[in-house]
Design a protein around this motif. Structure first.
Motif, PDB file in Angstrom:
ATOM      1  N   GLY A  24      -6.961  -3.430 -55.238  1.00 57.95           N
ATOM      2  CA  GLY A  24      -6.528  -2.282 -54.671  1.00 57.95           C
ATOM      3  C   GLY A  24      -5.276  -2.246 -54.365  1.00 57.95           C
ATOM      4  O   GLY A  24      -4.685  -3.026 -54.045  1.00 57.95           O
ATOM      5  N   TRP A  25      -4.578  -1.206 -54.450  1.00 54.24           N
ATOM      6  CA  TRP A  25      -3.390  -1.000 -53.894  1.00 54.24           C
ATOM      7  C   TRP A  25      -2.904  -1.192 -51.657  1.00 54.24           C
ATOM      8  O   TRP A  25      -3.792  -0.693 -51.273  1.00 54.24           O
ATOM      9  N   GLY A  26      -2.259  -1.954 -51.649  1.00 54.17           N
ATOM     10  CA  GLY A  26      -2.369  -1.680 -50.024  1.00 54.17           C
ATOM     11  C   GLY A  26      -2.891  -2.461 -49.228  1.00 54.17           C
ATOM     12  O   GLY A  26      -3.342  -2.468 -48.494  1.00 54.17           O
ATOM     13  N   LYS A  27      -3.393  -3.710 -50.151  1.00 53.70           N
ATOM     14  CA  LYS A  27      -4.082  -4.816 -50.076  1.00 53.70           C
ATOM     15  C   LYS A  27      -3.910  -5.631 -48.591  1.00 53.70           C
ATOM     16  O   LYS A  27      -4.221  -5.677 -47.261  1.00 53.70           O
ATOM     17  N   GLU A  28      -2.618  -5.783 -48.814  1.00 53.54           N
ATOM     18  CA  GLU A  28      -2.606  -6.467 -47.759  1.00 53.54           C
ATOM     19  C   GLU A  28      -2.335  -5.335 -46.043  1.00 53.54           C
ATOM     20  O   GLU A  28      -1.999  -6.420 -45.602  1.00 53.54           O
ATOM     21  N   GLY A  29      -1.998  -4.863 -46.474  1.00 52.97           N
ATOM     22  CA  GLY A  29      -1.121  -3.391 -45.238  1.00 52.97           C
ATOM     23  C   GLY A  29      -2.923  -3.291 -44.213  1.00 52.97           C
ATOM     24  O   GLY A  29      -3.230  -3.281 -43.154  1.00 52.97           O
ATOM     25  N   HIS A  30      -3.837  -2.978 -45.303  1.00 55.82           N
ATOM     26  CA  HIS A  30      -4.918  -2.808 -44.395  1.00 55.82           C
ATOM     27  C   HIS A  30      -5.547  -4.183 -44.173  1.00 55.82           C
ATOM     28  O   HIS A  30      -6.711  -4.068 -43.458  1.00 55.82           O
ATOM     29  N   TYR A  31      -5.323  -4.998 -44.951  1.00 56.47           N
ATOM     30  CA  TYR A  31      -5.835  -6.528 -44.155  1.00 56.47           C
ATOM     31  C   TYR A  31      -5.292  -6.785 -42.896  1.00 56.47           C
ATOM     32  O   TYR A  31      -5.876  -7.111 -41.670  1.00 56.47           O
ATOM     33  N   ALA A  32      -3.972  -6.759 -42.668  1.00 56.98           N
ATOM     34  CA  ALA A  32      -3.359  -6.606 -41.599  1.00 56.98           C
ATOM     35  C   ALA A  32      -3.779  -5.951 -40.413  1.00 56.98           C
ATOM     36  O   ALA A  32      -4.276  -6.166 -39.505  1.00 56.98           O
ATOM     37  N   THR A  33      -4.409  -4.310 -40.752  1.00 58.98           N
ATOM     38  CA  THR A  33      -4.737  -3.076 -39.657  1.00 58.98           C
ATOM     39  C   THR A  33      -6.107  -3.853 -39.187  1.00 58.98           C
ATOM     40  O   THR A  33      -6.160  -3.997 -38.122  1.00 58.98           O
ATOM     41  N   CYS A  34      -6.776  -4.560 -40.303  1.00 64.95           N
ATOM     42  CA  CYS A  34      -8.497  -4.258 -39.755  1.00 64.95           C
ATOM     43  C   CYS A  34      -8.268  -6.161 -38.581  1.00 64.95           C
ATOM     44  O   CYS A  34      -8.921  -6.240 -37.653  1.00 64.95           O
ATOM     45  N   LYS A  35      -7.171  -7.078 -38.853  1.00 65.39           N
ATOM     46  CA  LYS A  35      -7.551  -8.037 -38.849  1.00 65.39           C
ATOM     47  C   LYS A  35      -6.759  -7.858 -37.321  1.00 65.39           C
ATOM     48  O   LYS A  35      -7.385  -8.448 -36.439  1.00 65.39           O
ATOM     49  N   ILE A  36      -5.884  -7.242 -36.847  1.00 60.61           N
ATOM     50  CA  ILE A  36      -5.589  -6.766 -35.740  1.00 60.61           C
ATOM     51  C   ILE A  36      -7.106  -6.519 -34.928  1.00 60.61           C
ATOM     52  O   ILE A  36      -6.399  -6.784 -32.937  1.00 60.61           O
ATOM     53  N   ALA A  37      -7.092  -4.959 -35.265  1.00 61.00           N
ATOM     54  CA  ALA A  37      -8.307  -4.424 -34.598  1.00 61.00           C
ATOM     55  C   ALA A  37      -8.981  -5.355 -34.381  1.00 61.00           C
ATOM     56  O   ALA A  37      -9.660  -5.421 -33.404  1.00 61.00           O
ATOM     57  N   GLU A  38      -9.513  -6.299 -34.967  1.00 65.50           N
ATOM     58  CA  GLU A  38     -10.520  -7.968 -34.841  1.00 65.50           C
ATOM     59  C   GLU A  38     -10.333  -8.657 -33.514  1.00 65.50           C
ATOM     60  O   GLU A  38     -11.286  -8.618 -33.197  1.00 65.50           O
ATOM     61  N   GLU A  39      -9.162  -8.546 -33.394  1.00 59.47           N
ATOM     62  CA  GLU A  39      -8.397  -9.448 -32.507  1.00 59.47           C
ATOM     63  C   GLU A  39      -9.108  -8.630 -31.158  1.00 59.47           C
ATOM     64  O   GLU A  39      -8.534  -9.265 -29.743  1.00 59.47           O
ATOM     65  N   LEU A  40      -9.358  -7.475 -31.220  1.00 59.82           N
ATOM     66  CA  LEU A  40      -9.466  -6.605 -29.955  1.00 59.82           C
ATOM     67  C   LEU A  40     -10.138  -6.102 -29.913  1.00 59.82           C
ATOM     68  O   LEU A  40     -10.569  -4.970 -28.541  1.00 59.82           O
ATOM     69  N   LEU A  41     -11.375  -6.458 -30.245  1.00 58.05           N
ATOM     70  CA  LEU A  41     -13.071  -5.710 -30.493  1.00 58.05           C
ATOM     71  C   LEU A  41     -13.238  -6.396 -28.840  1.00 58.05           C
ATOM     72  O   LEU A  41     -13.111  -7.882 -28.563  1.00 58.05           O
ATOM     73  N   THR A  42     -14.602  -5.517 -28.770  1.00 64.27           N
ATOM     74  CA  THR A  42     -15.477  -6.395 -27.750  1.00 64.27           C
ATOM     75  C   THR A  42     -16.087  -7.045 -27.926  1.00 64.27           C
ATOM     76  O   THR A  42     -16.503  -6.911 -29.016  1.00 64.27           O
ATOM     77  N   GLU A  43     -16.147  -8.041 -27.685  1.00 59.99           N
ATOM     78  CA  GLU A  43     -18.139  -8.608 -27.555  1.00 59.99           C
ATOM     79  C   GLU A  43     -19.029  -7.775 -27.834  1.00 59.99           C
ATOM     80  O   GLU A  43     -19.912  -7.832 -29.166  1.00 59.99           O
ATOM     81  N   ASP A  44     -18.940  -6.489 -27.596  1.00 58.00           N
ATOM     82  CA  ASP A  44     -19.983  -5.609 -28.038  1.00 58.00           C
ATOM     83  C   ASP A  44     -19.981  -5.110 -29.774  1.00 58.00           C
ATOM     84  O   ASP A  44     -20.737  -4.750 -30.171  1.00 58.00           O
ATOM     85  N   ALA A  45     -18.821  -4.400 -29.303  1.00 55.39           N
ATOM     86  CA  ALA A  45     -18.328  -4.350 -30.975  1.00 55.39           C
ATOM     87  C   ALA A  45     -18.328  -5.588 -31.731  1.00 55.39           C
ATOM     88  O   ALA A  45     -18.680  -5.596 -33.072  1.00 55.39           O
ATOM     89  N   LYS A  46     -17.882  -6.218 -31.717  1.00 53.98           N
ATOM     90  CA  LYS A  46     -17.550  -7.124 -32.340  1.00 53.98           C
ATOM     91  C   LYS A  46     -19.670  -7.410 -33.223  1.00 53.98           C
ATOM     92  O   LYS A  46     -19.339  -8.505 -33.858  1.00 53.98           O
ATOM     93  N   ALA A  47     -19.971  -7.312 -31.969  1.00 50.95           N
ATOM     94  CA  ALA A  47     -21.102  -7.948 -32.509  1.00 50.95           C
ATOM     95  C   ALA A  47     -22.118  -6.822 -34.070  1.00 50.95           C
ATOM     96  O   ALA A  47     -23.016  -6.756 -34.431  1.00 50.95           O
ATOM     97  N   VAL A  48     -21.714  -5.482 -33.345  1.00 50.16           N
ATOM     98  CA  VAL A  48     -22.579  -4.200 -34.001  1.00 50.16           C
ATOM     99  C   VAL A  48     -21.733  -4.670 -35.426  1.00 50.16           C
ATOM    100  O   VAL A  48     -22.089  -4.441 -36.860  1.00 50.16           O
ATOM    101  N   VAL A  49     -20.666  -4.895 -35.476  1.00 51.16           N
ATOM    102  CA  VAL A  49     -19.811  -4.972 -37.009  1.00 51.16           C
ATOM    103  C   VAL A  49     -20.227  -5.823 -36.771  1.00 51.16           C
ATOM    104  O   VAL A  49     -20.014  -5.643 -39.166  1.00 51.16           O
ATOM    105  N   LYS A  50     -20.291  -6.918 -36.808  1.00 49.53           N
ATOM    106  CA  LYS A  50     -20.461  -8.359 -37.449  1.00 49.53           C
ATOM    107  C   LYS A  50     -22.378  -8.366 -37.962  1.00 49.53           C
ATOM    108  O   LYS A  50     -22.885  -8.345 -39.632  1.00 49.53           O
ATOM    109  N   HIS A  51     -23.138  -7.105 -37.259  1.00 53.93           N
ATOM    110  CA  HIS A  51     -24.088  -7.250 -38.294  1.00 53.93           C
ATOM    111  C   HIS A  51     -24.475  -6.093 -39.048  1.00 53.93           C
ATOM    112  O   HIS A  51     -25.244  -6.513 -39.858  1.00 53.93           O
ATOM    113  N   LEU A  52     -23.348  -4.979 -39.222  1.00 48.73           N
ATOM    114  CA  LEU A  52     -23.677  -4.191 -40.229  1.00 48.73           C
ATOM    115  C   LEU A  52     -22.578  -4.600 -41.191  1.00 48.73           C
ATOM    116  O   LEU A  52     -22.903  -4.462 -42.887  1.00 48.73           O
TER     117      LEU A  52
END
Length: 296
Positions: A24-52
């Protein structure tokens, strides 16, 4: 967990990659965006994301953030959801005017998709919604599309398909302007400044979120009228940046070198940061516990 449709689509992608090396094109950019987001998630959000997320993701949202690019040839209907085209040279965006696919179907664009998948995820815990929606796919589509709407040429001109038909040279390599902004600015930055290490680039962006842009960052995730999601301002930002930076000095046949690269890289890195901060803000609101929501 994701349903059978998600797993079948993923296996289909893996098979094609083994056969033809398609990525997929843009793989590095999308990875970076989501990695930045992961570090800013609340514990509640992290739990639901992990579950999904599927078990094989190991709780790492970033590892699957390019999935919507990789299944576009399988989910043909999703192709129009990665961008929104705007009238040539107007340099503005309007949802009612612009959010449709090439056949005129309303809401079939990147901002419409962000609204749609946010609504689906808001139904987490609703047994009816779980039956009718694939919430794993909704999470991955939303995460990916928040990244896409921040890429200026994903809100580019209709006439050149967001820069896809603007043929240029990136240094010695022939390419198109859209690909420059999807991939080549990031690739050149990785080689020039980050020892070809994406984690170093992400860490540098995270430091800027904490320090360099610290006065602006608190407002990035806000939505007017306490809405859960508000992609329209992000699209408006992108088309303005496309006009001011992406299209400027990048006419068909031109060669883009250091002057273009070094002046545009800060724009790319800031858009990755904004996308990550805003994705985290959306997921934190969507997955807030009832107790936390009541306090707010």
């Amino acid at each position: 967990m994701g349903g059978n449709g998600f797993l079948l689509a993923w296996r289909f992608v893996v098979l094609l990659q083994l056969i033809s090396g398609v990525l997929g094109w843009g793989k590095e950019g999308h990875y970076a965006t989501c990695k930045i987001a992961e570090e800013l998630l609340t514990e509640d959000a992290k739990a639901v994301v992990k579950h999904l997320l599927p078990d094989y993701a190991g709780g790492d949202l970033a590892s699957l953030c390019s999935w919507p690019d990789e299944i576009r040839f399988h989910y043909h209907w999703s192709a129009a959801l990665h961008y929104v085209d705007t009238p040539d040279f107007k340099c503005n965006y309007e949802y009612c005017r612009d959010c449709h696919d090439s056949s005129g179907h309303k809401d079939m664009c990147v901002t419409g998709a962000i609204y749609n998948y946010t609504r689906q995820l808001e139904a987490v815990g609703d047994s009816y919604a779980i039956t009718n929606y694939n919430l794993t796919e909704a999470l991955l589509f939303l995460s990916h599309f928040v990244g896409d709407v921040h890429q200026p040429l994903h809100v580019g001109f209709t006439g050149d398909l967001g820069g896809n038909t603007v043929i240029v040279h990136w240094y010695r390599r022939k390419t198109n302007l859209h690909h420059v902004w999807d991939n080549m600015i990031i690739d050149s930055a990785l080689k020039t400044f980050y020892q070809s290490d994406l984690s170093q680039m992400i860490q540098a962006i995270q430091r800027n979120i904490t320090d360099g842009w610290s006065n602006d960052v608190p407002s990035w995730g806000d939505c007017a009228s306490n809405k859960t999601v508000c992609p329209d301002p992000y699209a408006s930002e992108s088309i303005k940046l496309a006009c001011k930076y992406a299209y400027r000095n990048a006419t068909p046949g031109s060669t883009l070198t250091d002057g273009y690269f070094l002046s545009r890289l800060p724009i790319v890195e800031k858009r990755l940061a904004q996308a990550g901060v805003r994705l985290a803000a959306i997921l934190n609101r969507v997955f807030a516990s009832p107790k936390q929501t009541a306090r707010e």
